[in-house]
Design a protein around this motif. Structure first.
Motif, PDB file in Angstrom:
ATOM      1  N   PHE A 109       0.835  -1.205   0.000  1.00  0.00           N
ATOM      2  CA  PHE A 109       0.000   0.000   0.000  1.00  0.00           C
ATOM      3  C   PHE A 109       0.870   1.255   0.000  1.00  0.00           C
ATOM      4  O   PHE A 109       0.644   2.189  -0.780  1.00  0.00           O
ATOM      5  CB  PHE A 109      -0.912  -0.016   1.235  1.00  0.00           C
ATOM      6  N   PHE A 110       1.871   1.293   0.865  1.00  0.00           N
ATOM      7  CA  PHE A 110       2.724   2.473   0.963  1.00  0.00           C
ATOM      8  C   PHE A 110       3.814   2.482  -0.108  1.00  0.00           C
ATOM      9  O   PHE A 110       4.266   3.555  -0.516  1.00  0.00           O
ATOM     10  CB  PHE A 110       3.337   2.563   2.355  1.00  0.00           C
ATOM     11  N   LEU A 111       4.214   1.291  -0.590  1.00  0.00           N
ATOM     12  CA  LEU A 111       5.213   1.245  -1.661  1.00  0.00           C
ATOM     13  C   LEU A 111       4.683   1.908  -2.926  1.00  0.00           C
ATOM     14  O   LEU A 111       5.428   2.567  -3.651  1.00  0.00           O
ATOM     15  CB  LEU A 111       5.609  -0.207  -1.953  1.00  0.00           C
ATOM     16  N   ILE A 112       3.396   1.737  -3.196  1.00  0.00           N
ATOM     17  CA  ILE A 112       2.801   2.358  -4.381  1.00  0.00           C
ATOM     18  C   ILE A 112       2.935   3.874  -4.318  1.00  0.00           C
ATOM     19  O   ILE A 112       3.240   4.537  -5.316  1.00  0.00           O
ATOM     20  CB  ILE A 112       1.325   1.930  -4.509  1.00  0.00           C
ATOM     21  N   LEU A 113       2.739   4.441  -3.137  1.00  0.00           N
ATOM     22  CA  LEU A 113       2.909   5.887  -2.963  1.00  0.00           C
ATOM     23  C   LEU A 113       4.379   6.275  -2.975  1.00  0.00           C
ATOM     24  O   LEU A 113       4.759   7.309  -3.534  1.00  0.00           O
ATOM     25  CB  LEU A 113       2.269   6.325  -1.648  1.00  0.00           C
TER      26      LEU A 113
END
Length: 375
Positions: free
Chosen positions: A297-301
């Protein structure tokens, strides 16, 4: 048994997660739902003081320094290195300016006309990122770790001396009376500064000097992760340094107050300490304990921060250009939908969360197609 010795070419997932969390919080704070005041911790301190919202921008600078430490693992000749550094800084700066000029036209009594350059803000978030990136990139190219630490101290103490020594008596920490505000007004004029503060810009030119230290701190943290013989020991040291920096920032604050908008030295030390503690905690969970649940989830951002940040700022502007009885579309959705579901700060937060998830979805779509916006 897990090997905690970092390879010289390995990129730590924890660093991208850190950057992703920063982008998530930045969008959440910048797009608070209308119709009710947001929770106090999600609003920047009016002047002196500190909230969670005040920790986000310096974390973005810290993450930039992290990324810089990894990007410089492969040696590049001086001429192409400087050319690439200047080009990237220029592109980021121009994108920041265009973001404030957007949508470039305005509607008035005479119909549609161009928004005047004389009323477009020149300093800003991306502009400060660009200047800090350029300065830090030049410093880390030729300086050792000890020299970087020395330069950081000079920047913080020098900024303090400039504010106290060159501002009018008693005006060093006054929003409109300090020398930095006078410099911005003299160089740029009020039309090119932040409109909501009537002649003061929180991303003014002089305040960029101490902000460089946030990038240098992130660079040194990334360097420590790469060079440390044992990641667990490096992580513990990072946490201890973080505690020491938080303590130093608080100890300095009686003489140099903590103020995000003025970007004081005590604020720099405090936020560097918080970032070191946060990064150490993320590394401990992801790299040392091997817990990777939810990291995507945070890697995408974190993989596409510039594109997602620009989208978040521009799309909300577009939504509010579409008129409704409650103002723009975003204002109408926030008031008519989220405030009816949960009146007050909770509704404001839910609206901001929904918008942040829209931005995440754009990042997810770009990630699936391998689209990365690089300056």
């Amino acid at each position: 048994m897990t090997d905690n010795t970092p390879s010289p070419t390995r990129r730590f997932t924890a660093l991208d997660v850190f950057r992703g969390i920063t982008i998530f919080l930045m969008i959440l704070v910048n797009t608070a739902g209308p119709g009710a005041p947001a929770f106090p911790q999600l609003v920047h301190a009016k002047w002196i003081g500190f909230t969670l919202a005040d920790a986000i921008f310096p974390s973005f600078l810290f993450a930039m320094g992290n990324a810089m430490s990894f990007a410089l693992r492969k040696r590049v000749d001086t001429a192409p290195y400087v050319l690439r550094l200047v080009r990237r800084a220029a592109v980021i700066f121009v994108l920041g300016y265009l973001m404030y000029w957007f949508p470039f036209v305005q509607h008035g009594a005479d119909g549609w006309t161009w928004k005047p350059f004389a009323l477009t803000r020149v300093p800003g978030v991306l502009q400060r990122l660009a200047l800090c990136y350029l300065a830090a990139g030049l410093l880390v190219r030729w300086l050792s770790v000890r020299q970087i630490l020395a330069v950081g101290a000079v920047l913080l103490l020098g900024y303090w001396a400039i504010l106290v020594g060159l501002s009018a008596p008693g005006m060093a920490f006054d929003k409109y009376g300090n020398v930095g505000t006078h410099l911005d007004l003299w160089l740029l004029g009020p039309g090119h500064l932040y409109k909501k503060d009537a002649g003061f810009d929180p991303e003014g030119l002089l305040g960029t000097l101490p902000a460089i230290v946030n990038v240098l701190g992130g660079y040194l943290a990334g360097l420590a992760v790469q060079r440390g013989a044992d990641l667990a020991r490096t992580t513990r040291r990072m946490a201890l340094y973080g505690l020491a920096l938080v303590g130093a920032g608080l100890a300095w604050s009686p003489w140099f107050p903590i103020a995000k908008k003025l970007w004081t030295g005590s604020y720099v030390l405090l936020t560097l300490g918080i970032d070191c503690l946060a990064l150490a905690a993320i590394i401990a969970v992801i790299e040392l304990a091997g817990r990777r649940e939810g990291t995507r989830f945070f890697l995408i951002l974190g993989r596409n921060p510039l594109a997602i940040y620009l989208f978040s700022e521009l799309f909300v502007t577009v939504l509010n250009l579409i008129p409704t009885p409650e103002g723009g579309v975003y204002d109408w959705v926030g008031k008519a939908l989220f405030q009816s579901l949960a009146p007050g700060a909770v509704g404001s937060l839910l609206c901001a969360l929904a918008y942040t998830m829209v931005c995440w979805a754009v990042g997810w779509a770009m990630d699936r197609k391998g689209l990365i916006l690089r300056a």
